[in-house]
Scaffold this motif. Structure first.
Motif, PDB file in Angstrom:
ATOM      1  N   ILE A  14       0.924  -1.284   0.224  1.00 20.96           N
ATOM      2  CA  ILE A  14      -0.113   0.065  -0.223  1.00 20.96           C
ATOM      3  C   ILE A  14       0.899   1.462   0.050  1.00 20.96           C
ATOM      4  N   ALA A  15       0.662   2.224  -1.104  1.00 21.66           N
ATOM      5  CA  ALA A  15       1.290   3.385  -1.230  1.00 21.66           C
ATOM      6  C   ALA A  15       1.143   4.449  -0.090  1.00 21.66           C
ATOM      7  N   PHE A  16       1.964   4.853   0.848  1.00 23.82           N
ATOM      8  CA  PHE A  16       1.797   6.006   1.692  1.00 23.82           C
ATOM      9  C   PHE A  16       2.014   7.378   0.999  1.00 23.82           C
ATOM     10  N   LYS A  18       1.992   8.211  -3.116  1.00 24.74           N
ATOM     11  CA  LYS A  18       1.558   7.490  -4.224  1.00 24.74           C
ATOM     12  C   LYS A  18       2.473   7.742  -5.609  1.00 24.74           C
ATOM     13  N   TYR A  19       2.326   6.776  -6.328  1.00 23.54           N
ATOM     14  CA  TYR A  19       2.893   7.002  -7.811  1.00 23.54           C
ATOM     15  C   TYR A  19       1.695   7.141  -8.743  1.00 23.54           C
ATOM     16  N   TRP A  20       1.798   8.718  -9.277  1.00 29.01           N
ATOM     17  CA  TRP A  20       0.488   8.636 -10.279  1.00 29.01           C
ATOM     18  C   TRP A  20       1.214   9.551 -11.511  1.00 29.01           C
ATOM     19  N   GLY A  21       1.466   8.959 -12.582  1.00 27.46           N
ATOM     20  CA  GLY A  21       1.809   9.528 -13.641  1.00 27.46           C
ATOM     21  C   GLY A  21       3.163   9.107 -14.094  1.00 27.46           C
ATOM     22  N   GLU A  72      -0.375 -10.842 -22.665  1.00 29.69           N
ATOM     23  CA  GLU A  72       0.684 -10.106 -23.210  1.00 29.69           C
ATOM     24  C   GLU A  72       1.438  -9.269 -22.265  1.00 29.69           C
ATOM     25  N   ARG A  73       0.899  -8.900 -21.136  1.00 31.16           N
ATOM     26  CA  ARG A  73       1.689  -8.026 -20.108  1.00 31.16           C
ATOM     27  C   ARG A  73       2.967  -8.953 -19.693  1.00 31.16           C
ATOM     28  N   VAL A  74       2.399 -10.263 -19.360  1.00 34.61           N
ATOM     29  CA  VAL A  74       3.122 -11.264 -18.803  1.00 34.61           C
ATOM     30  C   VAL A  74       4.156 -11.640 -19.892  1.00 34.61           C
ATOM     31  N   GLY A 139       7.054  -4.395 -15.425  1.00 35.38           N
ATOM     32  CA  GLY A 139       5.749  -5.400 -15.791  1.00 35.38           C
ATOM     33  C   GLY A 139       4.533  -4.322 -15.080  1.00 35.38           C
ATOM     34  N   SER A 140       4.654  -3.933 -13.679  1.00 35.15           N
ATOM     35  CA  SER A 140       3.814  -2.909 -13.186  1.00 35.15           C
ATOM     36  C   SER A 140       4.617  -1.945 -12.354  1.00 35.15           C
ATOM     37  N   GLY A 141       4.423  -0.523 -12.508  1.00 36.13           N
ATOM     38  CA  GLY A 141       5.426   0.176 -11.660  1.00 36.13           C
ATOM     39  C   GLY A 141       5.434  -0.143 -10.256  1.00 36.13           C
ATOM     40  N   SER A 142       4.144  -0.321  -9.612  1.00 37.66           N
ATOM     41  CA  SER A 142       4.294  -0.410  -8.377  1.00 37.66           C
ATOM     42  C   SER A 142       4.727  -1.692  -7.712  1.00 37.66           C
ATOM     43  N   ALA A 143       5.009  -2.888  -8.692  1.00 39.49           N
ATOM     44  CA  ALA A 143       5.502  -3.958  -8.454  1.00 39.49           C
ATOM     45  C   ALA A 143       7.180  -3.871  -7.951  1.00 39.49           C
ATOM     46  N   SER A 191      -8.415   1.300 -15.609  1.00 39.46           N
ATOM     47  CA  SER A 191      -7.136   0.806 -15.014  1.00 39.46           C
ATOM     48  C   SER A 191      -6.016   1.878 -14.671  1.00 39.46           C
ATOM     49  N   SER A 192      -5.312   1.510 -13.862  1.00 43.30           N
ATOM     50  CA  SER A 192      -4.114   2.560 -13.525  1.00 43.30           C
ATOM     51  C   SER A 192      -3.271   2.996 -14.457  1.00 43.30           C
ATOM     52  N   SER A 193      -3.047   2.250 -15.565  1.00 44.96           N
ATOM     53  CA  SER A 193      -2.017   2.458 -16.809  1.00 44.96           C
ATOM     54  C   SER A 193      -2.841   3.484 -17.735  1.00 44.96           C
ATOM     55  N   VAL A 194      -4.325   3.431 -17.614  1.00 49.31           N
ATOM     56  CA  VAL A 194      -5.036   4.571 -18.348  1.00 49.31           C
ATOM     57  C   VAL A 194      -4.821   5.730 -17.681  1.00 49.31           C
TER      58      VAL A 194
END
Ligand code: DP6
Length: 327
Positions: A14-16, A18-21, A72-74, A139-143, A191-194
């Motif tokens: 959980i982000a305290f 946040k990553y956004w953009g 496809e992401r995988v 794969g996903s930023g927050s990963a 989705s977060s990506s959008v």
């Protein structure tokens, strides 16, 4: 190839702050650094098996085949691993979450963290924590924040080589708890990506980014000092800033439901009463209510009285992504 199969586990975070953009959406190089806490006991377990008989990659999530987009992401991540390991074999990937998917807990974070570790190990690579974090980020930023353990900071960087996460405190440093308050089980509409791609359309994003180093400093200091009051202030501010950007984007993103707002009001009034408690909200209507580990039962009891709450999951600070030895 020394090994063709490997299994890894990772928890979401959980982000305290946040990553956004993004400054580079294809590599998930973020517009600002972020800080998070791993969520123990919520686990993604992923097994990767490179099989020369396969004609393409296969991906099953919770025992079921997924959409072409998820596969496809995988595959994009597996392609990076194959390139690093200089192999061309396709893989069978099986991933299972022990928590309900699409309840607004970032299963992509734990999923891509576990996939990065299992797929690189099975391909014979020995990546260190920084290399794994960079790989998971693609794969996903927050990963990238689910590779190290405990309380984690993602150094934004400005290119692939220097955008990665590292631990700033171990899980045992501070017994915090996250009461994950579910108000809706519906799939996210956007989705977060959008959403990341829309951030720049808000005139507030520039101000949010400009002040991020200050919020990161406050949050890091609060964690290191175990200062809940300071943490609560900066965590709620940061979540509110991200949502202000979201609902002033074009088109606007409004993730909150009436129950979301009711929880926000309740949490703020409990804090006024003197209870150490605060909220943070990701790209969805569910609310993460943070509190001290020793008060979790009392806080959950209070949350359950609120209108629209369907379920509350709790998690304490979690460890790093890990390989599992084969039985
Ligand atoms: C609101 O990491 O899910 O949860 O990189 O496109 O997969 P992609 O996005 P993702 O974005 C997370 C956004 C957030 C805030 C955060 O976790 O920092």
């Amino acid at each position: 190839m020394t090994s063709i199969s490997a299994t890894a586990v990772a928890c979401p975070n959980i982000a305290f702050i946040k990553y956004w953009g993004d400054i580079d959406p294809s590599l998930h190089i973020p517009a600002n650094g972020s800080i998070s806490m791993n969520l123990a006991n919520l686990i993604t377990r992923t097994i990767v098996n490179y099989d020369p008989s396969l004609l393409q990659d296969q991906f099953r999530l919770n025992g079921e085949s997924t959409t072409d987009e998820a596969l496809e992401r995988v595959s994009i991540l597996l392609n990076r691993v194959r390139q690093l390991a200089n192999i061309s074999t396709f893989a069978r990937v099986e991933s299972n979450n022990n928590f309900p998917t699409s309840v607004g807990i970032a299963s992509s974070a734990s999923g891509f963290a576990a996939l990065s570790l299992a797929s690189s190990k099975a391909a014979g690579l020995e990546l260190d924590e920084k290399e794994l974090s960079r790989l998971a980020r693609t794969g996903s930023g927050s990963a990238c924040r689910s590779i190290p353990g405990g309380f984690v900071e993602w150094h934004a960087g400005d290119e692939d080589a220097d955008s990665y996460a590292y631990s700033i405190a171990s899980p045992s440093h501070w017994n915090l708890a996250d009461c994950i308050t579910i108000v809706s089980q519906e799939e996210k509409p956007i989705s977060s990506s959008v959403g990341h791609a829309l951030a720049e359309t808000s005139i507030l994003q520039a101000a949010r980014i400009a002040d991020a180093p200050h919020r990161l400093n406050l949050c890091r200091a609060a964690i290191l000092a175990c200062d809940f009051d300071q943490l609560a202030e900066v965590v709620e501010l940061d979540s509110n800033l991200m949502h202000a950007v979201m609902f002033t984007s074009t088109p606007p993103l409004l993730y909150w439901q009436p129950a979301t707002v009711a929880i926000m009001h309740a949490v703020q009034s409990w804090r006024k009463e003197g209870l150490p408690v605060c909220y943070t909200i990701d790209a969805g209507p569910n609310v993460h209510v943070l509190c001290l580990g020793e008060q979790v039962e009392m806080i959950v009891e209070r949350i359950q009285q609120l209108p629209g709450v369907t379920q509350v999951l709790t998690a304490h600070p979690g460890g790093p992504a890990m390989l599992e030895e084969r039985a």
